[in-house]
Scaffold this motif. Structure first.
Motif, PDB file in Angstrom:
ATOM      1  N   LYS A  53       0.803  -1.233   0.000  1.00 20.07           N
ATOM      2  CA  LYS A  53       0.000   0.000   0.000  1.00 20.07           C
ATOM      3  C   LYS A  53       0.832   1.276   0.000  1.00 20.07           C
ATOM      4  CE  LYS A  53      -4.165  -2.016   1.862  1.00 20.07           C
ATOM      5  NZ  LYS A  53      -5.075  -2.132   2.995  1.00 20.07           N
ATOM      6  N   LYS A  54       1.831   1.351   0.839  1.00 15.16           N
ATOM      7  CA  LYS A  54       2.641   2.576   0.920  1.00 15.16           C
ATOM      8  C   LYS A  54       3.332   2.861  -0.412  1.00 15.16           C
ATOM      9  CE  LYS A  54       6.275   4.836   3.506  1.00 15.16           C
ATOM     10  NZ  LYS A  54       7.293   4.723   4.540  1.00 15.16           N
ATOM     11  N   LYS A  55       3.935   1.857  -0.996  1.00 19.21           N
ATOM     12  CA  LYS A  55       4.638   2.020  -2.277  1.00 19.21           C
ATOM     13  C   LYS A  55       3.654   2.431  -3.381  1.00 19.21           C
ATOM     14  CE  LYS A  55       8.114   1.379  -5.192  1.00 19.21           C
ATOM     15  NZ  LYS A  55       9.311   2.162  -5.212  1.00 19.21           N
ATOM     16  N   ILE A  56       2.461   1.825  -3.392  1.00 19.95           N
ATOM     17  CA  ILE A  56       1.457   2.159  -4.405  1.00 19.95           C
ATOM     18  C   ILE A  56       1.037   3.620  -4.280  1.00 19.95           C
ATOM     19  CG2 ILE A  56      -0.918   1.737  -5.163  1.00 19.95           C
ATOM     20  CD1 ILE A  56      -0.396  -1.257  -4.532  1.00 19.95           C
ATOM     21  N   LEU A  57       0.842   4.091  -3.063  1.00 17.50           N
ATOM     22  CA  LEU A  57       0.483   5.498  -2.868  1.00 17.50           C
ATOM     23  C   LEU A  57       1.588   6.418  -3.377  1.00 17.50           C
ATOM     24  CD1 LEU A  57      -1.255   5.389   0.617  1.00 17.50           C
ATOM     25  CD2 LEU A  57      -2.332   5.834  -1.599  1.00 17.50           C
ATOM     26  N   GLU A  58       2.838   6.029  -3.190  1.00 12.92           N
ATOM     27  CA  GLU A  58       3.961   6.823  -3.695  1.00 12.92           C
ATOM     28  C   GLU A  58       3.970   6.826  -5.226  1.00 12.92           C
ATOM     29  OE1 GLU A  58       7.466   5.081  -1.983  1.00 12.92           O
ATOM     30  OE2 GLU A  58       6.885   5.667   0.046  1.00 12.92           O
ATOM     31  N   ILE A  59       3.773   5.648  -5.825  1.00 18.88           N
ATOM     32  CA  ILE A  59       3.766   5.515  -7.277  1.00 18.88           C
ATOM     33  C   ILE A  59       2.615   6.304  -7.890  1.00 18.88           C
ATOM     34  CG2 ILE A  59       3.435   3.883  -9.182  1.00 18.88           C
ATOM     35  CD1 ILE A  59       4.671   1.738  -7.299  1.00 18.88           C
ATOM     36  N   ALA A  60       1.462   6.272  -7.223  1.00 15.51           N
ATOM     37  CA  ALA A  60       0.243   6.882  -7.756  1.00 15.51           C
ATOM     38  C   ALA A  60       0.340   8.398  -7.859  1.00 15.51           C
ATOM     39  CB  ALA A  60      -0.952   6.493  -6.900  1.00 15.51           C
ATOM     40  N   GLY A  61       1.129   9.011  -7.032  1.00 19.56           N
ATOM     41  CA  GLY A  61       1.306  10.460  -7.109  1.00 19.56           C
ATOM     42  C   GLY A  61       0.009  11.239  -7.010  1.00 19.56           C
ATOM     43  N   GLY A  62      -0.896  10.819  -6.152  1.00 19.97           N
ATOM     44  CA  GLY A  62      -2.151  11.532  -5.950  1.00 19.97           C
ATOM     45  C   GLY A  62      -3.344  11.000  -6.725  1.00 19.97           C
ATOM     46  N   LYS A  63      -3.131  10.054  -7.629  1.00 18.36           N
ATOM     47  CA  LYS A  63      -4.251   9.477  -8.388  1.00 18.36           C
ATOM     48  C   LYS A  63      -5.144   8.607  -7.505  1.00 18.36           C
ATOM     49  CE  LYS A  63      -1.894   8.899 -12.830  1.00 18.36           C
ATOM     50  NZ  LYS A  63      -1.501   7.868 -13.806  1.00 18.36           N
ATOM     51  N   ILE A  64      -4.575   8.084  -6.428  1.00 19.49           N
ATOM     52  CA  ILE A  64      -5.292   7.196  -5.514  1.00 19.49           C
ATOM     53  C   ILE A  64      -5.094   7.727  -4.104  1.00 19.49           C
ATOM     54  CG2 ILE A  64      -5.456   4.839  -4.619  1.00 19.49           C
ATOM     55  CD1 ILE A  64      -4.101   3.922  -7.244  1.00 19.49           C
ATOM     56  N   THR A  65      -6.168   7.745  -3.324  1.00 20.10           N
ATOM     57  CA  THR A  65      -6.064   8.185  -1.934  1.00 20.10           C
ATOM     58  C   THR A  65      -5.921   6.972  -1.020  1.00 20.10           C
ATOM     59  OG1 THR A  65      -8.440   8.100  -1.511  1.00 20.10           O
ATOM     60  CG2 THR A  65      -7.569  10.160  -2.422  1.00 20.10           C
ATOM     61  N   ALA A  66      -5.490   7.230   0.210  1.00 21.34           N
ATOM     62  CA  ALA A  66      -5.380   6.153   1.196  1.00 21.34           C
ATOM     63  C   ALA A  66      -6.758   5.545   1.464  1.00 21.34           C
ATOM     64  CB  ALA A  66      -4.762   6.685   2.484  1.00 21.34           C
ATOM     65  N   GLU A  67      -7.770   6.376   1.460  1.00 21.56           N
ATOM     66  CA  GLU A  67      -9.138   5.895   1.684  1.00 21.56           C
ATOM     67  C   GLU A  67      -9.568   4.925   0.585  1.00 21.56           C
ATOM     68  OE1 GLU A  67     -13.173   8.166   1.356  1.00 21.56           O
ATOM     69  OE2 GLU A  67     -12.343   8.498   3.365  1.00 21.56           O
ATOM     70  N   GLU A  68      -9.212   5.237  -0.655  1.00 21.46           N
ATOM     71  CA  GLU A  68      -9.557   4.346  -1.770  1.00 21.46           C
ATOM     72  C   GLU A  68      -8.798   3.027  -1.687  1.00 21.46           C
ATOM     73  OE1 GLU A  68     -10.672   7.529  -5.253  1.00 21.46           O
ATOM     74  OE2 GLU A  68      -8.557   7.102  -4.878  1.00 21.46           O
ATOM     75  N   MET A  69      -7.613   3.051  -1.090  1.00 20.97           N
ATOM     76  CA  MET A  69      -6.836   1.820  -0.916  1.00 20.97           C
ATOM     77  C   MET A  69      -7.497   0.893   0.101  1.00 20.97           C
ATOM     78  SD  MET A  69      -3.990   1.720  -2.710  1.00 20.97           S
ATOM     79  CE  MET A  69      -2.809   0.820  -1.798  1.00 20.97           C
ATOM     80  N   ILE A  70      -8.326   1.462   0.970  1.00 14.56           N
ATOM     81  CA  ILE A  70      -9.008   0.657   1.988  1.00 14.56           C
ATOM     82  C   ILE A  70     -10.432   0.306   1.562  1.00 14.56           C
ATOM     83  CG2 ILE A  70      -9.862   0.645   4.371  1.00 14.56           C
ATOM     84  CD1 ILE A  70      -7.517   2.604   4.969  1.00 14.56           C
ATOM     85  N   TYR A  71     -11.184   1.303   1.091  1.00 15.19           N
ATOM     86  CA  TYR A  71     -12.608   1.111   0.811  1.00 15.19           C
ATOM     87  C   TYR A  71     -12.981   0.992  -0.671  1.00 15.19           C
ATOM     88  CZ  TYR A  71     -12.825   2.676   5.641  1.00 15.19           C
ATOM     89  OH  TYR A  71     -12.623   2.813   6.988  1.00 15.19           O
ATOM     90  N   GLY A  72     -12.068   1.373  -1.555  1.00 17.28           N
ATOM     91  CA  GLY A  72     -12.389   1.374  -2.975  1.00 17.28           C
ATOM     92  C   GLY A  72     -13.126   2.647  -3.365  1.00 17.28           C
ATOM     93  N   ARG A  73     -13.793   2.601  -4.521  1.00 12.97           N
ATOM     94  CA  ARG A  73     -14.575   3.748  -5.017  1.00 12.97           C
ATOM     95  C   ARG A  73     -15.989   3.279  -5.307  1.00 12.97           C
ATOM     96  NH1 ARG A  73     -10.502   5.889  -9.702  1.00 12.97           N
ATOM     97  NH2 ARG A  73      -8.975   6.854  -8.340  1.00 12.97           N
ATOM     98  N   PRO A  74     -16.953   4.185  -5.162  1.00 13.73           N
ATOM     99  CA  PRO A  74     -18.322   3.810  -5.557  1.00 13.73           C
ATOM    100  C   PRO A  74     -18.367   3.555  -7.060  1.00 13.73           C
ATOM    101  CG  PRO A  74     -18.280   5.944  -4.408  1.00 13.73           C
ATOM    102  CD  PRO A  74     -16.860   5.527  -4.639  1.00 13.73           C
ATOM    103  N   ASP A  75     -19.131   2.555  -7.446  1.00 11.20           N
ATOM    104  CA  ASP A  75     -19.297   2.266  -8.882  1.00 11.20           C
ATOM    105  C   ASP A  75     -20.051   3.405  -9.544  1.00 11.20           C
ATOM    106  OD1 ASP A  75     -18.040  -0.231  -8.896  1.00 11.20           O
ATOM    107  OD2 ASP A  75     -19.853  -1.231  -8.221  1.00 11.20           O
ATOM    108  N   ALA A  76     -19.554   3.823 -10.686  1.00 14.75           N
ATOM    109  CA  ALA A  76     -20.225   4.888 -11.459  1.00 14.75           C
ATOM    110  C   ALA A  76     -21.216   4.252 -12.425  1.00 14.75           C
ATOM    111  CB  ALA A  76     -19.180   5.711 -12.211  1.00 14.75           C
ATOM    112  N   ASN A  77     -22.452   4.193 -12.016  1.00 19.59           N
ATOM    113  CA  ASN A  77     -23.512   3.592 -12.861  1.00 19.59           C
ATOM    114  C   ASN A  77     -24.268   4.649 -13.606  1.00 19.59           C
ATOM    115  OD1 ASN A  77     -22.884   0.982 -12.092  1.00 19.59           O
ATOM    116  ND2 ASN A  77     -24.274   1.044 -10.357  1.00 19.59           N
TER     117      ASN A  77
END
Length: 66
Positions: A42-66
Motif C-alpha cells: 500500500k505505501k509504495k502504491i500510494l507513492e507511485i500513484a502520485g495523488g491518483k489514488i487516496t489512502a481511503e480508496e486503498m481501503i474502501y475502494g470507489r463507488p461504482d459509477a452507474n
C-alpha cells in the motif's frame, strides 16, 4: 469498485508489477481474492500513484459509477 480495481485502473497491471517487483499475475490475483490490496504494497502504491489514488480508496475502494 474494489481497492484492487481502483489500483489496476489507475496504474495498470504491468507497470505496477514492474514497480513492485512482482509478477503481473500477482496483481490480477488481488481482484479475485477479495479485491483487497496487500498491506505490504500500500505505501509504495500510494507513492507511485502520485495523488491518483487516496489512502481511503486503498481501503474502501470507489463507488461504482452507474
Amino acid at each position: 469498485m474494489t481497492p484492487a480495481e481502483v489500483v489496476i485502473k489507475e496504474l495498470g497491471v504491468r507497470p505496477l508489477a514492474r514497480e513492485l517487483n512482482v509478477y503481473p499475475s500477482c496483481i490480477t490475483r488481488w481482484r479475485t481474492r477479495g479485491g483487497n490490496v496487500p498491506d505490504e504494497h500500500k505505501k509504495k502504491i500510494l507513492e507511485i500513484a502520485g495523488g491518483k489514488i487516496t489512502a481511503e480508496e486503498m481501503i474502501y475502494g470507489r463507488p461504482d459509477a452507474n
